[in-house]
Design a protein around this motif. Structure first.
Motif, PDB file in Angstrom:
ATOM      1  N   HIS A  61       0.831  -1.207   0.000  1.00  0.00           N
ATOM      2  CA  HIS A  61       0.000   0.000   0.000  1.00  0.00           C
ATOM      3  C   HIS A  61       0.869   1.262   0.000  1.00  0.00           C
ATOM      4  O   HIS A  61       1.999   1.257   0.514  1.00  0.00           O
ATOM      5  CB  HIS A  61      -0.895   0.030   1.235  1.00  0.00           C
ATOM      6  CG  HIS A  61      -1.963  -1.013   1.237  1.00  0.00           C
ATOM      7  ND1 HIS A  61      -2.620  -1.411   0.102  1.00  0.00           N
ATOM      8  CD2 HIS A  61      -2.506  -1.744   2.251  1.00  0.00           C
ATOM      9  CE1 HIS A  61      -3.518  -2.324   0.404  1.00  0.00           C
ATOM     10  NE2 HIS A  61      -3.464  -2.560   1.698  1.00  0.00           N
ATOM     11  N   LEU A  62       0.307   2.332  -0.523  1.00  0.00           N
ATOM     12  CA  LEU A  62       1.013   3.608  -0.557  1.00  0.00           C
ATOM     13  C   LEU A  62       0.657   4.451   0.656  1.00  0.00           C
ATOM     14  O   LEU A  62      -0.465   4.395   1.177  1.00  0.00           O
ATOM     15  CB  LEU A  62       0.652   4.373  -1.828  1.00  0.00           C
ATOM     16  CG  LEU A  62       0.925   3.667  -3.155  1.00  0.00           C
ATOM     17  CD1 LEU A  62       0.640   4.618  -4.318  1.00  0.00           C
ATOM     18  CD2 LEU A  62       2.341   3.145  -3.230  1.00  0.00           C
ATOM     19  N   GLN A  66       2.043   8.992  -1.297  1.00  0.00           N
ATOM     20  CA  GLN A  66       2.187   8.141  -2.486  1.00  0.00           C
ATOM     21  C   GLN A  66       3.556   7.461  -2.565  1.00  0.00           C
ATOM     22  O   GLN A  66       4.150   7.351  -3.619  1.00  0.00           O
ATOM     23  CB  GLN A  66       1.930   8.936  -3.772  1.00  0.00           C
ATOM     24  CG  GLN A  66       0.550   9.538  -3.879  1.00  0.00           C
ATOM     25  CD  GLN A  66       0.274  10.103  -5.243  1.00  0.00           C
ATOM     26  OE1 GLN A  66       0.264   9.379  -6.235  1.00  0.00           O
ATOM     27  NE2 GLN A  66       0.050  11.408  -5.306  1.00  0.00           N
ATOM     28  N   LYS A 146      -1.515   1.859  -6.901  1.00  0.00           N
ATOM     29  CA  LYS A 146      -1.893   3.205  -7.347  1.00  0.00           C
ATOM     30  C   LYS A 146      -3.411   3.346  -7.397  1.00  0.00           C
ATOM     31  O   LYS A 146      -3.974   4.354  -6.947  1.00  0.00           O
ATOM     32  CB  LYS A 146      -1.305   3.481  -8.726  1.00  0.00           C
ATOM     33  CG  LYS A 146       0.208   3.620  -8.763  1.00  0.00           C
ATOM     34  CD  LYS A 146       0.676   3.865 -10.195  1.00  0.00           C
ATOM     35  CE  LYS A 146       2.187   3.943 -10.288  1.00  0.00           C
ATOM     36  NZ  LYS A 146       2.640   4.127 -11.694  1.00  0.00           N
ATOM     37  N   TYR A 149      -4.833   3.558  -3.921  1.00  0.00           N
ATOM     38  CA  TYR A 149      -4.584   4.878  -3.348  1.00  0.00           C
ATOM     39  C   TYR A 149      -5.639   5.876  -3.813  1.00  0.00           C
ATOM     40  O   TYR A 149      -6.227   6.603  -3.004  1.00  0.00           O
ATOM     41  CB  TYR A 149      -3.186   5.355  -3.760  1.00  0.00           C
ATOM     42  CG  TYR A 149      -2.873   6.775  -3.355  1.00  0.00           C
ATOM     43  CD1 TYR A 149      -2.336   7.063  -2.110  1.00  0.00           C
ATOM     44  CD2 TYR A 149      -3.122   7.837  -4.223  1.00  0.00           C
ATOM     45  CE1 TYR A 149      -2.057   8.371  -1.731  1.00  0.00           C
ATOM     46  CE2 TYR A 149      -2.845   9.147  -3.856  1.00  0.00           C
ATOM     47  CZ  TYR A 149      -2.309   9.407  -2.622  1.00  0.00           C
ATOM     48  OH  TYR A 149      -2.039  10.700  -2.248  1.00  0.00           O
ATOM     49  N   LEU A 153      -8.430   7.520  -1.364  1.00  0.00           N
ATOM     50  CA  LEU A 153      -8.215   8.946  -1.125  1.00  0.00           C
ATOM     51  C   LEU A 153      -9.456   9.751  -1.486  1.00  0.00           C
ATOM     52  O   LEU A 153      -9.880  10.629  -0.734  1.00  0.00           O
ATOM     53  CB  LEU A 153      -7.018   9.433  -1.951  1.00  0.00           C
ATOM     54  CG  LEU A 153      -6.676  10.918  -1.790  1.00  0.00           C
ATOM     55  CD1 LEU A 153      -6.180  11.200  -0.374  1.00  0.00           C
ATOM     56  CD2 LEU A 153      -5.606  11.333  -2.804  1.00  0.00           C
ATOM     57  N   VAL A 188      -3.257   1.402   3.783  1.00  0.00           N
ATOM     58  CA  VAL A 188      -3.278   2.398   2.716  1.00  0.00           C
ATOM     59  C   VAL A 188      -3.543   3.776   3.310  1.00  0.00           C
ATOM     60  O   VAL A 188      -4.283   3.916   4.289  1.00  0.00           O
ATOM     61  CB  VAL A 188      -4.336   2.030   1.659  1.00  0.00           C
ATOM     62  CG1 VAL A 188      -5.737   2.061   2.246  1.00  0.00           C
ATOM     63  CG2 VAL A 188      -4.233   2.941   0.438  1.00  0.00           C
ATOM     64  N   LEU A 189      -2.871   4.789   2.771  1.00  0.00           N
ATOM     65  CA  LEU A 189      -2.978   6.182   3.226  1.00  0.00           C
ATOM     66  C   LEU A 189      -2.380   6.405   4.615  1.00  0.00           C
ATOM     67  O   LEU A 189      -2.706   7.396   5.280  1.00  0.00           O
ATOM     68  CB  LEU A 189      -4.441   6.673   3.219  1.00  0.00           C
ATOM     69  CG  LEU A 189      -5.206   6.566   1.903  1.00  0.00           C
ATOM     70  CD1 LEU A 189      -6.597   7.198   2.060  1.00  0.00           C
ATOM     71  CD2 LEU A 189      -4.466   7.225   0.761  1.00  0.00           C
TER      72      LEU A 189
END
Length: 337
Positions: A61-62, A66, A146, A149, A153, A188-189
């Protein structure tokens, strides 16, 4: 006529899980089957880190910025060795670096304090110094990461609706020594620099062997190997893996291990926290041996696989429906191996 050869028992038990999942995906359990059959804890984790669909290594995960920040841990019951790395962005296999850190004698030879955890640039420099394959951070970012994300988001979905930390555990039934490890890209995030439970001693993984004195100068042994996945901050607060292992190893009354874990979760885990884990427990006295595999979680799906003494691999597709459950808001499954 020649007699058929009796296949000897496999001495190295190994189990893996593919992380807490929000929805059922049968391909994940088949990947667990493959990973479980490839060898050791270290090999299993490096295989996970190569498969894009798992949240570790390539495909992690980003962060909110990012970027990929990987973390991993490794523990051995032998000398209670432990190593962990976090916030790494340039290494293909952080789990290998964690294992190397646990077993390195570099600091002992120089009479220096041996670190348990290395993070960020320090961890990356350690990987380079010890010739682990490195890469540009962009090489760890997959198209799926990607897309995830962007989805989370802009739609403001719950970040725990994605895959989580993967893990592997093993016990050698000859030596009764155990190994365990985890690898993760985090949620993620996540905020840059955030470390999850994988890096924390006792939270993400635990392996311990204990010997008990019996009558007539006899001894019995018990070994547990355990790893976790889920809401890292809650697992850290609960001291999750070490807490469960300590209760299992302290039990002298013959309480079922599933009940020990059940009581721990009821007492220590926050009701809103998502968690999961697997454990191998082996009891040995003289020629008698019992082996138990446990899987426990409150996520919708936790794929896992175990290679037992017959060298056969069993796949587990453990599911939980929070909208249709018992008084316990989690599931525990136990299997004799």
């Amino acid at each position: 006529m020649s007699r058929p050869k009796i296949k000897p028992d496999c001495t190295e038990l190994i189990a893996v899980h593919g992380g807490a999942c929000a929805k059922y995906d049968p391909s994940l359990s088949e990947d667990c089957r493959y990973v479980c059959g490839t060898g050791s804890v270290e090999k299993a984790l490096t295989d996970f880190e190569r498969i894009e669909k798992f949240n570790c290594g390539f495909g992690s995960h980003l962060t909110i910025d990012q970027e990929v920040e990987c973390e991993a841990s490794y523990m051995s019951s032998k000398n209670m060795s432990f190593g962990a790395v976090g916030a790494m962005s340039n290494v293909f296999h952080p789990s290998r670096v964690a294992r190397h850190l646990a077993h390195s004698n570099w600091w002992k030879q120089r009479r220096l304090l041996h670190p348990l955890i290395l993070v960020g640039r320090g961890a990356e420099k350690y990987a380079v110094k010890n010739d682990f394959p490195t890469c540009n951070p962009e090489e760890l970012i997959s198209n799926a990461a990607k897309d995830s994300y962007e989805k989370y988001l802009h739609r403001m979905l719950h970040p725990y609706d994605t895959h989580d930390t993967v893990g592997a555990i093993s016990i050698n039934t000859n030596t009764m020594e155990a190994e365990s490890g985890t690898s993760s890209g985090g949620i993620v995030l996540k905020h840059s620099g955030r470390l999850g439970h994988s890096c924390v001693y006792g939270s993400g993984t635990w392996s311990e062997r204990r010997q008990y004195e019996e009558p007539f100068d006899q001894f019995s042994e018990r070994t547990i190997s355990i790893c976790s996945t889920g809401h890292g901050e809650s697992l850290v607060k609960a001291d999750f893996c070490r807490g469960i292992a300590t209760r299992v190893l302290d039990d002298e009354e013959g309480i079922m291990y599933s009940e020990i874990i059940r009581e721990f979760i009821r007492e220590k885990m926050e009701p809103s926290a998502r968690f999961g884990g697997i454990a191998l427990i082996v009891d040995k006295f003289k020629e008698r041996m019992s082996l138990e595999f446990l899987i426990f979680h409150n996520c919708r799906y936790l794929p896992a696989a175990v290679r037992g003494r017959n060298n056969q691999i069993r796949v587990f597709e453990s599911k939980f429906d929070p909208d249709n459950c018992t008084d316990d808001k989690f599931v525990i499954e136990s299997f004799n191996m």
